[in-house]
Design a protein around this motif. Structure first.
Motif, mmCIF file in Angstrom:
data_model
loop_
_atom_site.group_PDB
_atom_site.id
_atom_site.type_symbol
_atom_site.label_atom_id
_atom_site.label_comp_id
_atom_site.label_asym_id
_atom_site.label_seq_id
_atom_site.Cartn_x
_atom_site.Cartn_y
_atom_site.Cartn_z
ATOM 1 N N LEU A 42 0.829 -1.195 0.000
ATOM 2 C CA LEU A 42 0.000 0.000 0.000
ATOM 3 C C LEU A 42 0.865 1.247 0.000
ATOM 4 C CD1 LEU A 42 -2.668 -0.942 2.685
ATOM 5 C CD2 LEU A 42 -2.793 -1.231 0.222
ATOM 6 N N ALA A 43 0.328 2.313 -0.573
ATOM 7 C CA ALA A 43 0.981 3.617 -0.567
ATOM 8 C C ALA A 43 -0.051 4.654 -0.163
ATOM 9 C CB ALA A 43 1.551 3.943 -1.943
ATOM 10 N N ASN A 44 0.392 5.656 0.591
ATOM 11 C CA ASN A 44 -0.559 6.707 0.970
ATOM 12 C C ASN A 44 -0.817 7.609 -0.225
ATOM 13 O OD1 ASN A 44 1.731 8.255 0.845
ATOM 14 N ND2 ASN A 44 1.826 8.659 3.030
ATOM 15 N N MET A 45 -1.607 8.627 -0.034
ATOM 16 C CA MET A 45 -2.011 9.475 -1.153
ATOM 17 C C MET A 45 -0.860 10.321 -1.698
ATOM 18 S SD MET A 45 -4.940 8.380 -1.521
ATOM 19 C CE MET A 45 -5.820 9.407 -2.648
ATOM 20 N N ASP A 46 0.235 10.456 -0.941
ATOM 21 C CA ASP A 46 1.423 11.174 -1.417
ATOM 22 C C ASP A 46 2.386 10.246 -2.136
ATOM 23 O OD1 ASP A 46 0.445 13.496 -0.305
ATOM 24 O OD2 ASP A 46 1.415 13.108 1.629
#
Length: 88
Positions: free
Chosen positions: A66-70
Motif C-alpha cells: 500500500l501507498a498513501n495518497m502522497d
C-alpha cells in the motif's frame, strides 16, 4: 465415514458457498484496519480504519503493498484480510 465427519463437511460446504473473496487490483483505494497496540484515550470513539491508501502491488497469496495518497509506500506488506475497499 462417521456421522460427525459428514456433518462437519456439510456445514463447511454451506459456509463456503456464502464466502466471496475480495479481489483487489492495482490503483484501488482501500482503508486499512488500525492495529490496537497503543492505548487510546478516546475509548470507543477511536477510528477503526485509517486511510485511504492506494494499492501499489497485489501478490497471489493475498498480500498487498500500500501507498498513501502522497505515493509513499508503507514499510511492510499488508494482508488483504485487514483492508476494505474505499468508495470515495
Amino acid at each position: 465415514m462417521s456421522h460427525g465427519h459428514l456433518y462437519q463437511q456439510r456445514i463447511k460446504n454451506a459456509f463456503d458457498k456464502k464466502v466471496r473473496p475480495c479481489k483487489f487490483n492495482e490503483g484501488d483505494l482501500v482503508l486499512k484496519k488500525v492495529s490496537r497496540t497503543l492505548k487510546d484515550n478516546r475509548g470507543k470513539w477511536t477510528p477503526n480504519y485509517e486511510g485511504p491508501f492506494n494499492v501499489k502491488k497485489v501478490f497471489s497469496g493475498g498480500a498487498l503493498i500500500l501507498a498513501n495518497m502522497d505515493d509513499e509506500e508503507l514499510p511492510s506488506l499488508v494482508n488483504s484480510d485487514v483492508v476494505k475497499r474505499c468508495y470515495a
